[in-house]
Motif scaffolding. Structure first.
Motif, PDB file in Angstrom:
ATOM      1  N   LEU A   1       0.854  -1.176   0.000  1.00  0.00           N
ATOM      2  CA  LEU A   1       0.000   0.000   0.000  1.00  0.00           C
ATOM      3  C   LEU A   1       0.891   1.228   0.000  1.00  0.00           C
ATOM      4  CD1 LEU A   1      -2.801   1.352   0.251  1.00  0.00           C
ATOM      5  CD2 LEU A   1      -2.508   1.179   2.744  1.00  0.00           C
ATOM      6  N   MET A   2       0.736   2.066  -1.008  1.00  0.00           N
ATOM      7  CA  MET A   2       1.521   3.285  -1.116  1.00  0.00           C
ATOM      8  C   MET A   2       0.822   4.403  -0.349  1.00  0.00           C
ATOM      9  SD  MET A   2       3.871   1.930  -2.886  1.00  0.00           S
ATOM     10  CE  MET A   2       4.941   3.258  -3.375  1.00  0.00           C
ATOM     11  N   CYS A   3       1.553   5.425   0.061  1.00  0.00           N
ATOM     12  CA  CYS A   3       0.990   6.532   0.840  1.00  0.00           C
ATOM     13  C   CYS A   3      -0.161   7.222   0.121  1.00  0.00           C
ATOM     14  CB  CYS A   3       2.074   7.530   1.215  1.00  0.00           C
ATOM     15  SG  CYS A   3       3.169   6.905   2.505  1.00  0.00           S
ATOM     16  N   GLY A   4      -0.167   7.259  -1.177  1.00  0.00           N
ATOM     17  CA  GLY A   4      -1.247   7.882  -1.933  1.00  0.00           C
ATOM     18  C   GLY A   4      -2.498   7.031  -2.047  1.00  0.00           C
ATOM     19  N   GLY A   5      -2.444   5.781  -1.532  1.00  0.00           N
ATOM     20  CA  GLY A   5      -3.609   4.902  -1.566  1.00  0.00           C
ATOM     21  C   GLY A   5      -3.579   3.847  -2.651  1.00  0.00           C
ATOM     22  N   SER A   6      -2.647   3.931  -3.582  1.00  0.00           N
ATOM     23  CA  SER A   6      -2.557   2.906  -4.627  1.00  0.00           C
ATOM     24  C   SER A   6      -1.883   1.655  -4.063  1.00  0.00           C
ATOM     25  CB  SER A   6      -1.787   3.433  -5.839  1.00  0.00           C
ATOM     26  OG  SER A   6      -0.454   3.715  -5.495  1.00  0.00           O
ATOM     27  N   THR A   7      -2.104   0.544  -4.736  1.00  0.00           N
ATOM     28  CA  THR A   7      -1.458  -0.706  -4.336  1.00  0.00           C
ATOM     29  C   THR A   7      -0.530  -1.171  -5.459  1.00  0.00           C
ATOM     30  OG1 THR A   7      -3.311  -2.021  -5.171  1.00  0.00           O
ATOM     31  CG2 THR A   7      -3.331  -1.445  -2.823  1.00  0.00           C
ATOM     32  N   VAL A   8       0.523  -1.873  -5.056  1.00  0.00           N
ATOM     33  CA  VAL A   8       1.528  -2.408  -5.979  1.00  0.00           C
ATOM     34  C   VAL A   8       1.740  -3.873  -5.610  1.00  0.00           C
ATOM     35  CG1 VAL A   8       3.897  -2.182  -6.783  1.00  0.00           C
ATOM     36  CG2 VAL A   8       2.631  -0.138  -6.103  1.00  0.00           C
ATOM     37  N   PRO A   9       1.740  -4.777  -6.576  1.00  0.00           N
ATOM     38  CA  PRO A   9       1.930  -6.186  -6.252  1.00  0.00           C
ATOM     39  C   PRO A   9       3.371  -6.515  -5.850  1.00  0.00           C
ATOM     40  CG  PRO A   9       1.850  -5.903  -8.619  1.00  0.00           C
ATOM     41  CD  PRO A   9       1.541  -4.556  -8.008  1.00  0.00           C
ATOM     42  N   VAL A  10       3.502  -7.424  -4.899  1.00  0.00           N
ATOM     43  CA  VAL A  10       4.819  -7.969  -4.554  1.00  0.00           C
ATOM     44  C   VAL A  10       5.123  -9.048  -5.588  1.00  0.00           C
ATOM     45  CG1 VAL A  10       6.153  -9.263  -2.851  1.00  0.00           C
ATOM     46  CG2 VAL A  10       4.578  -7.474  -2.095  1.00  0.00           C
ATOM     47  N   THR A  11       6.262  -8.922  -6.258  1.00  0.00           N
ATOM     48  CA  THR A  11       6.631  -9.896  -7.277  1.00  0.00           C
ATOM     49  C   THR A  11       7.562 -10.971  -6.745  1.00  0.00           C
ATOM     50  OG1 THR A  11       8.466  -8.506  -8.021  1.00  0.00           O
ATOM     51  CG2 THR A  11       6.344  -8.231  -9.144  1.00  0.00           C
ATOM     52  N   ASN A  12       8.348 -10.624  -5.701  1.00  0.00           N
ATOM     53  CA  ASN A  12       9.293 -11.577  -5.127  1.00  0.00           C
ATOM     54  C   ASN A  12       9.407 -11.369  -3.623  1.00  0.00           C
ATOM     55  OD1 ASN A  12      10.455 -10.780  -7.975  1.00  0.00           O
ATOM     56  ND2 ASN A  12      11.088 -12.881  -7.575  1.00  0.00           N
ATOM     57  N   TRP A  13       9.464 -12.472  -2.905  1.00  0.00           N
ATOM     58  CA  TRP A  13       9.809 -12.490  -1.484  1.00  0.00           C
ATOM     59  C   TRP A  13      11.192 -13.108  -1.403  1.00  0.00           C
ATOM     60  CZ3 TRP A  13       6.485  -9.858   1.363  1.00  0.00           C
ATOM     61  CH2 TRP A  13       5.144  -9.806   0.994  1.00  0.00           C
ATOM     62  N   LEU A  14      12.112 -12.461  -0.669  1.00  0.00           N
ATOM     63  CA  LEU A  14      13.492 -12.924  -0.617  1.00  0.00           C
ATOM     64  C   LEU A  14      13.945 -13.155   0.810  1.00  0.00           C
ATOM     65  CD1 LEU A  14      14.911 -10.326  -3.160  1.00  0.00           C
ATOM     66  CD2 LEU A  14      14.218 -12.682  -3.633  1.00  0.00           C
ATOM     67  N   ASP A  15      14.763 -14.203   1.015  1.00  0.00           N
ATOM     68  CA  ASP A  15      15.315 -14.474   2.341  1.00  0.00           C
ATOM     69  C   ASP A  15      16.605 -13.683   2.539  1.00  0.00           C
ATOM     70  OD1 ASP A  15      17.349 -15.870   0.993  1.00  0.00           O
ATOM     71  OD2 ASP A  15      16.535 -17.832   1.489  1.00  0.00           O
ATOM     72  N   GLU A  16      17.297 -13.932   3.648  1.00  0.00           N
ATOM     73  CA  GLU A  16      18.500 -13.157   3.976  1.00  0.00           C
ATOM     74  C   GLU A  16      19.650 -13.375   2.990  1.00  0.00           C
ATOM     75  OE1 GLU A  16      18.427 -16.699   6.882  1.00  0.00           O
ATOM     76  OE2 GLU A  16      16.981 -15.314   6.041  1.00  0.00           O
ATOM     77  N   TRP A  17      19.579 -14.409   2.170  1.00  0.00           N
ATOM     78  CA  TRP A  17      20.615 -14.679   1.161  1.00  0.00           C
ATOM     79  C   TRP A  17      20.193 -14.213  -0.236  1.00  0.00           C
ATOM     80  CZ3 TRP A  17      19.195 -18.564   4.684  1.00  0.00           C
ATOM     81  CH2 TRP A  17      20.109 -18.739   5.727  1.00  0.00           C
ATOM     82  N   GLY A  18      19.029 -13.575  -0.322  1.00  0.00           N
ATOM     83  CA  GLY A  18      18.538 -13.097  -1.607  1.00  0.00           C
ATOM     84  C   GLY A  18      17.880 -14.158  -2.455  1.00  0.00           C
ATOM     85  N   GLU A  19      17.567 -15.292  -1.846  1.00  0.00           N
ATOM     86  CA  GLU A  19      16.901 -16.388  -2.554  1.00  0.00           C
ATOM     87  C   GLU A  19      15.383 -16.245  -2.437  1.00  0.00           C
ATOM     88  OE1 GLU A  19      18.508 -18.761  -4.316  1.00  0.00           O
ATOM     89  OE2 GLU A  19      20.438 -17.884  -3.791  1.00  0.00           O
ATOM     90  N   ASP A  20      14.671 -16.660  -3.483  1.00  0.00           N
ATOM     91  CA  ASP A  20      13.211 -16.654  -3.424  1.00  0.00           C
ATOM     92  C   ASP A  20      12.722 -17.540  -2.284  1.00  0.00           C
ATOM     93  OD1 ASP A  20      12.486 -14.944  -5.551  1.00  0.00           O
ATOM     94  OD2 ASP A  20      12.923 -16.526  -7.000  1.00  0.00           O
ATOM     95  N   CYS A  21      11.666 -17.087  -1.621  1.00  0.00           N
ATOM     96  CA  CYS A  21      11.086 -17.853  -0.523  1.00  0.00           C
ATOM     97  C   CYS A  21       9.614 -17.486  -0.391  1.00  0.00           C
ATOM     98  CB  CYS A  21      11.834 -17.559   0.788  1.00  0.00           C
ATOM     99  SG  CYS A  21      11.666 -15.866   1.374  1.00  0.00           S
ATOM    100  N   GLU A  22       8.956 -18.080   0.586  1.00  0.00           N
ATOM    101  CA  GLU A  22       7.563 -17.751   0.887  1.00  0.00           C
ATOM    102  C   GLU A  22       7.510 -16.457   1.694  1.00  0.00           C
ATOM    103  OE1 GLU A  22       4.933 -19.443  -0.282  1.00  0.00           O
ATOM    104  OE2 GLU A  22       6.380 -20.692  -1.358  1.00  0.00           O
ATOM    105  N   ALA A  23       6.375 -15.790   1.679  1.00  0.00           N
ATOM    106  CA  ALA A  23       6.210 -14.507   2.372  1.00  0.00           C
ATOM    107  C   ALA A  23       6.535 -14.604   3.855  1.00  0.00           C
ATOM    108  CB  ALA A  23       4.792 -13.988   2.171  1.00  0.00           C
ATOM    109  N   ALA A  24       6.173 -15.697   4.497  1.00  0.00           N
ATOM    110  CA  ALA A  24       6.387 -15.836   5.942  1.00  0.00           C
ATOM    111  C   ALA A  24       7.862 -15.857   6.323  1.00  0.00           C
ATOM    112  CB  ALA A  24       5.695 -17.101   6.448  1.00  0.00           C
ATOM    113  N   GLU A  25       8.740 -16.332   5.426  1.00  0.00           N
ATOM    114  CA  GLU A  25      10.166 -16.424   5.717  1.00  0.00           C
ATOM    115  C   GLU A  25      10.957 -15.230   5.181  1.00  0.00           C
ATOM    116  OE1 GLU A  25       8.720 -19.278   3.945  1.00  0.00           O
ATOM    117  OE2 GLU A  25       8.100 -19.931   5.931  1.00  0.00           O
ATOM    118  N   ALA A  26      10.303 -14.342   4.466  1.00  0.00           N
ATOM    119  CA  ALA A  26      11.003 -13.260   3.760  1.00  0.00           C
ATOM    120  C   ALA A  26      11.543 -12.189   4.694  1.00  0.00           C
ATOM    121  CB  ALA A  26      10.060 -12.620   2.754  1.00  0.00           C
TER     122      ALA A  26
END
Length: 66
Positions: free
Chosen positions: A14-39
């Protein structure tokens, strides 16, 4: 435009102006793709202005909603 909030369940930023932007990638501490809960990072975009956002999730307070 600044980020107001991130919804991990919906995969939206959610942006301050009220618009929304999709999350395209969730990344862990090593920069690897992961699930949102581990990101620790999220990549969202493109925003309405064409920009992409890399977000460090520790910068946001976690709040549980019902």
């Amino acid at each position: 435009m600044a980020v107001e909030a991130i919804n991990r369940d919906l995969g939206l930023v959610l942006m301050c102006g009220g618009s929304t932007v999709p999350v395209t990638n969730w990344l862990d501490e090593w920069g690897e793709d992961c699930e949102a809960a581990e990101a620790v990072f999220a990549v969202a975009g493109p925003a309405s202005d064409g920009r992409w956002h890399t977000l460090e999730l520790a910068d946001f307070e976690q709040v549980t909603t019902q």
